[in-house]
Each structure stands twice: as C-alpha cells, then as structure tokens.
Design a protein around this motif. Sequence first.
Motif, PDB file in Angstrom:
ATOM      1  N   SER A  16      -4.169  -8.658   2.335  1.00  0.00           N
ATOM      2  CA  SER A  16      -3.320  -9.339   1.346  1.00  0.00           C
ATOM      3  C   SER A  16      -4.178 -10.214   0.436  1.00  0.00           C
ATOM      4  O   SER A  16      -3.934 -10.275  -0.781  1.00  0.00           O
ATOM      5  N   GLY A  17      -5.201 -10.875   0.994  1.00  0.00           N
ATOM      6  CA  GLY A  17      -6.075 -11.711   0.164  1.00  0.00           C
ATOM      7  C   GLY A  17      -6.840 -10.884  -0.860  1.00  0.00           C
ATOM      8  O   GLY A  17      -6.986 -11.280  -2.019  1.00  0.00           O
ATOM      9  N   GLN A  20      -4.507  -9.773  -3.566  1.00  0.00           N
ATOM     10  CA  GLN A  20      -4.250 -10.903  -4.473  1.00  0.00           C
ATOM     11  C   GLN A  20      -5.369 -11.027  -5.510  1.00  0.00           C
ATOM     12  O   GLN A  20      -5.105 -11.142  -6.713  1.00  0.00           O
ATOM     13  N   GLN A  24      -4.929 -10.400  -9.559  1.00  0.00           N
ATOM     14  CA  GLN A  24      -5.235 -11.522 -10.460  1.00  0.00           C
ATOM     15  C   GLN A  24      -6.281 -11.151 -11.503  1.00  0.00           C
ATOM     16  O   GLN A  24      -6.362 -11.763 -12.558  1.00  0.00           O
ATOM     17  N   ARG A  45       3.053 -13.290   1.331  1.00  0.00           N
ATOM     18  CA  ARG A  45       1.929 -14.232   1.373  1.00  0.00           C
ATOM     19  C   ARG A  45       1.294 -14.358  -0.017  1.00  0.00           C
ATOM     20  O   ARG A  45       0.969 -15.443  -0.477  1.00  0.00           O
ATOM     21  N   ILE A  46       1.160 -13.207  -0.702  1.00  0.00           N
ATOM     22  CA  ILE A  46       0.543 -13.224  -2.041  1.00  0.00           C
ATOM     23  C   ILE A  46       1.451 -13.962  -3.028  1.00  0.00           C
ATOM     24  O   ILE A  46       0.992 -14.825  -3.795  1.00  0.00           O
ATOM     25  N   ALA A  49       1.208 -17.568  -2.528  1.00  0.00           N
ATOM     26  CA  ALA A  49      -0.049 -18.154  -3.042  1.00  0.00           C
ATOM     27  C   ALA A  49       0.052 -18.357  -4.555  1.00  0.00           C
ATOM     28  O   ALA A  49      -0.382 -19.398  -5.084  1.00  0.00           O
ATOM     29  N   TRP A  50       0.655 -17.387  -5.262  1.00  0.00           N
ATOM     30  CA  TRP A  50       0.785 -17.541  -6.720  1.00  0.00           C
ATOM     31  C   TRP A  50       1.736 -18.684  -7.064  1.00  0.00           C
ATOM     32  O   TRP A  50       1.491 -19.444  -8.002  1.00  0.00           O
ATOM     33  N   TYR A  67       0.702 -11.103 -12.865  1.00  0.00           N
ATOM     34  CA  TYR A  67       0.102 -10.730 -11.574  1.00  0.00           C
ATOM     35  C   TYR A  67       1.106  -9.920 -10.743  1.00  0.00           C
ATOM     36  O   TYR A  67       0.759  -8.917 -10.132  1.00  0.00           O
ATOM     37  N   ARG A  68       2.363 -10.428 -10.729  1.00  0.00           N
ATOM     38  CA  ARG A  68       3.397  -9.729  -9.940  1.00  0.00           C
ATOM     39  C   ARG A  68       3.590  -8.293 -10.419  1.00  0.00           C
ATOM     40  O   ARG A  68       3.816  -7.390  -9.633  1.00  0.00           O
ATOM     41  N   LEU A  71       1.147  -5.887  -8.852  1.00  0.00           N
ATOM     42  CA  LEU A  71       1.137  -5.699  -7.394  1.00  0.00           C
ATOM     43  C   LEU A  71       2.191  -4.664  -6.983  1.00  0.00           C
ATOM     44  O   LEU A  71       3.357  -4.806  -7.340  1.00  0.00           O
ATOM     45  N   PRO A 146      -9.216 -15.002  -1.418  1.00  0.00           N
ATOM     46  CA  PRO A 146      -9.039 -15.541  -2.768  1.00  0.00           C
ATOM     47  C   PRO A 146      -9.961 -16.724  -3.065  1.00  0.00           C
ATOM     48  O   PRO A 146     -10.150 -17.069  -4.232  1.00  0.00           O
TER      49      PRO A 146
END
Length: 283
Positions: A16-17, A20, A24, A45-46, A49-50, A67-68, A71, A146
């Motif tokens: 997931s990191g 992300q 980004q 989780r992502i 974080a955003w 960003y979304r 993904l 990240p």
Amino acid sequence: MSIQTIGIIGAGQMGSGIAQVCAQNGYTTFLTDAAQEFVDRGAARILGAWDTMESKGKISHDDVLLYRSRLRPTMNLQDYVACDVVIEAIIENKAEKVKIFRALDDLLRPEALLLSNTSSISLTEIAAVTKRADRVAGLHFFNPAPVMKLVEIVRALETSDATVETLKEFAASLGKTAVIAKDTAGFIVNFLLIPYLLAAIRMYENGTASMEDIDTAMKLGTGYPMGPFTLADYVGLDTTLFAAEVIYADNPDPAYAPPPLLKRMVAAGRLGKKSGRGFYTYE
Ligand code: CAA
Ligand code: NAD
C-alpha cells in the motif's frame, strides 16, 4: 522505455505504501491482494494518508482527487495486462512469490518489467521461473515507503543494463535515492540491519537489559529514530524472522540465526505493530 502504468501485488504495509508513492508521482496504479478485504484495507490506508496530508496542508484537495483518480484497487489480475511495471510485495515466502511471478510472466506484455520488493530472497532464483529474466530485478523500498528516501535496486545475474538504467530513472521519478546491490541475501541494508535486530533480542534473552532500556540506549546513544524492538515490531516480526532465515540459509553465520524468542513470538501470532502485539502492545 516509457512507464505510465504500475501494478502492485500485495496491499499490506509495503504494497500500500508503494502504491501510494506511485499514484502521488503520476502513475496509474493498480493494487491487488489475495482477498477483497485486504485490497480494501490497503486502499483505505492510502486514502487515510492522503486525508492526513491534506489536513496538514501538505497537499491540496485537488491533489487528493488527482491521486485518487490514479489509484485502481482491483481483484482482477487481468487488469495488470496494461502495466509497464509490476512490483510484487506479498509476504516474504519464496514459494508464494514464485507462483506470482509465473502467473505474471504469462500475463504481462513481453517488455514489461517484473520486480520484487523482497527483503532477502534471491532475485536470480525468482527470475529463473520466468521467460524475461533480463527484465526481472529487485526494487526494495523501506518502511514506511511514503517517507523513507531509499530504494535498493537489486541486480540479479541476468538483469540487463537497460533494466537497471530504467529502474534508476523510475526511482528518481518517485523521489527516491537508488543504490545498486548484487543479488546476495539481504542486499545492503538487511545484511547489516537484521543481525543488529537479532543481537538486541539475544541481549534481552540474556538478561543484559530490559527491552525499553535497550531501545532507549540505541535511540539516545546513537541517534537512531527507533530502538531495535520498536523497529522490529514496526517491520513485522514475521518479516524479520523470514528474512533472517533466508539470509542464514545462504550465509550460515550465527549472527543471522533467528533467536528462539523471535520464532516463538511469530508462532504465537505476535507479529508486531500490524497484529497489535509484538515486543510491545499497540492500540
Ligand atoms: N505513511 C505516510 N507518512 C508517514 C507514515 C506513513 N506510514 N509514517 C509517518 N509518516 C510521516 C508523518 O506524517 C510525518 O510527516 P510530517 O513531518 O510532514 O508531519 C513524518 O512522516 C514523521 O512522522 P512522525 O512525526 O509520526 O514520527 P517520526 O518523526 O517518529 O517518524 C518514522 C516516523 C519515519 C517511521 C521514523 O520513526 C523512522 O524513520 N523510523 C525508522 C524506520 C526504519 O528504519 N525503516 C526501515 C526499516 S527496514 C526495511 O524497511 C527493510 C526491510 O526489508 C525490512
Ligand atoms: P504484510 O504482511 O503487511 O503484507 C503482505 C500482504 O501480502 C498481505 O496483505 C497478504 O494478504 C498479501 N499476500 C499474501 N499472499 C498473497 C498472494 N499470493 N497474492 C496476493 N497477495 C498476497 O507484509 P509487508 O511488510 O507489506 O511485506 C511485504 C513484502 O515486502 C515482503 O516481501 C517483505 O519482506 C518486504 N518488505 C517489508 C518491509 C517491512 O519493513 N515490513 C520493508 C521492505 C520490504
């Protein structure tokens, strides 16, 4: 080669990191795992974080929307046909990784790069099950992906110069500094870090000091951001154990032999921060 679309396999801490970071930095990013609930958890989780980055004023709401839009959480591996690069980040288990590499080698376009975020497993052995060994390499991110600035590019025996050059550019496009390591167990960082973590566990088993005091000593005495028990919990005790076992099998130096306490903690399901309990207990 032009890279636009990335696929990540494994939506745990690292997958997931990494997803992300890719989203980004402009890449359409697919994210999958063994079950829908794990994909959902990784994607949440992502998004969390955003939201945190937006609430701290580090990114705008428009950034979050952009960003979304990049993904793509999915349970359909066929989506990965569109990928220029796939990064595998499933559990540290060679047999499982080999299965994924075989399946992806059949599925992906011939020019696509097939990478692993493995902490210790031989990339040459993984590459050997594919028909694209020149385009297989390690791209090893650090936890939390990240935040940590390093990636290790792990060059397997058959990895081509062109693949290494592409990975250098790709790492730079993600804002990471790349170092290049040969395909030896543990590469650079874990060859040095794992025996340090294991030595701390042995020191505690021997009764030299408490976990808390060993952590405090290494933080305040050497300026490390986390002491060894906090860091082992953060990495995951399963990942720490599996990496130690792989390095020890390749390089049977007692410094890499997993201490009994570590084995027992993993057997008891105490995997560290991710399971709520490791050396310490987490909310
Ligand atoms: N995702 C995104 N951002 C995160 C994050 C995450 N998971 N964790 C922390 N951050 C961000 C925070 O939002 C914060 O950002 P701002 O300063 O802009 O507000 C920044 O990172 C610092 O975080 P914190 O203030 O919460 O905490 P901290 O200053 O104590 O830093 C840490 C946290 C970066 C994890 C730091 O403790 C650290 O560097 N620890 C050591 C980590 C390490 O050694 N990792 C490597 C492990 S080995 C490995 O990964 C290889 C392997 O194969 C096992
Ligand atoms: P994790 O336990 O948080 O996540 C692993 C994920 O893989 C889980 O979500 C699991 O459901 C999924 N998975 C397992 N088998 C799968 C399969 N067959 N197909 C799809 N998904 C599957 O572990 P992590 O910490 O994210 O580690 C992942 C990889 O990254 C490992 O190879 C590890 O060695 C490496 N790594 C870990 C760290 C770290 O600090 N934790 C740092 C660098 C590299």
